[in-house]
Scaffold this active site. Structure first.
Site, PDB file in Angstrom:
ATOM      1  CG  ASP A  14      -1.867  -1.132   1.060  1.00 27.62           C
ATOM      2  OD1 ASP A  14      -1.949  -1.600   0.446  1.00 27.62           O
ATOM      3  OD2 ASP A  14      -2.997  -1.482   1.911  1.00 27.62           O
ATOM      4  CG  ASP A 129     -13.108  -1.684  -0.083  1.00 27.46           C
ATOM      5  OD1 ASP A 129     -12.483  -2.703  -0.021  1.00 27.46           O
ATOM      6  OD2 ASP A 129     -12.814  -1.351  -1.301  1.00 27.46           O
TER       7      ASP A 129
END
Length: 227
Positions: A14, A129
């Site tokens: 990330d 998500d």
């Protein structure tokens, strides 16, 4: 060994700014781990035995916009790359595929109707998500206007990334029920959020996942090429 499990373990890289980080519950103000340079971290996972890299452009996820140069640099490590963050159009997606990604993960622009994206075929991963039963977008900062259970009507036969937002980066264990619901709807599930150890990976396999995306646990346990 992390990379010798019943299902694929995909290490996350990330990227916030120019560095690899892990956030807690998607909070951009709460960096719980730092992983150094993204390419170096991807190379570390490759040397440890990973078969694929999960690359997230956190700036793109929140604000829109893609970074083909970042994808190209990570792809040069030599592993397949699934790239996410900032994809708002088919042109964005194609630019990342041309830069070396073999999959693109689309969330914000895919909901509430992912139909236009299906032309990407096997290169497409739909992001689900989830927080409090709702699909979230824009770096998890906004609601997508669709509930998780309603989104599942669109995913049969599709590869989806299911992330339990409130567990992400917490090492509190995965949401097995969430994964099971998606798998039962016919989705090919990549599971993320809360994974602590290889026992959690085994539990996700039992819940129906085909892969687990792991971030903080790998950094916290100091995975190295010898493991």
């Amino acid at each position: 060994m992390w990379f010798e499990q019943a299902i694929e373990v995909i290490p996350a890289v990330d990227v916030l700014g120019e560095g690899a980080v892990r956030l807690e519950r998607g909070d951009y103000g709460t960096v719980v781990e730092r992983g150094g340079a993204p390419v170096a971290l991807a190379r570390r996972w490759a040397e440890a035995g990973a078969g694929r890299i999960h690359l997230v452009d956190l700036d793109g996820a929140r604000n829109g916009g893609v970074r083909p140069a970042l994808v190209r640099a990570v792809a040069e490590v030599g592993l397949p790359v699934q790239s996410s963050g900032g994809i708002r159009s088919l042109e964005d997606a194609r630019s990342l595929l041309e830069a070396g990604a073999d999959r693109v993960i689309v969330g914000t622009a895919a909901w509430p109707d992912p139909t236009p994206w299906l032309e990407l075929g096997e290169a497409l991963v739909l992001a689900l998500d989830v927080r409090d039963g709702e699909v979230r977008t824009s770096g998890w900062t906004s609601g997508a206007g669709i509930r998780f259970d309603d989104a599942l009507a669109h995913v049969a036969g599709r590869r989806v990334l299911v992330t339990a937002i409130d567990r992400d980066g917490t090492l509190s264990g995965p949401d097995l029920e969430l994964v099971h619901r998606a798998a039962s709807a016919g989705a090919r599930v990549l599971a993320a959020g809360g994974i602590r150890d290889t026992a959690d990976v085994a539990a996700l396999a039992d819940a129906g996942a085909e892969a687990a995306v792991v971030g903080r646990a790998l950094l916290a346990t100091g995975v190295s090429p010898t493991l």
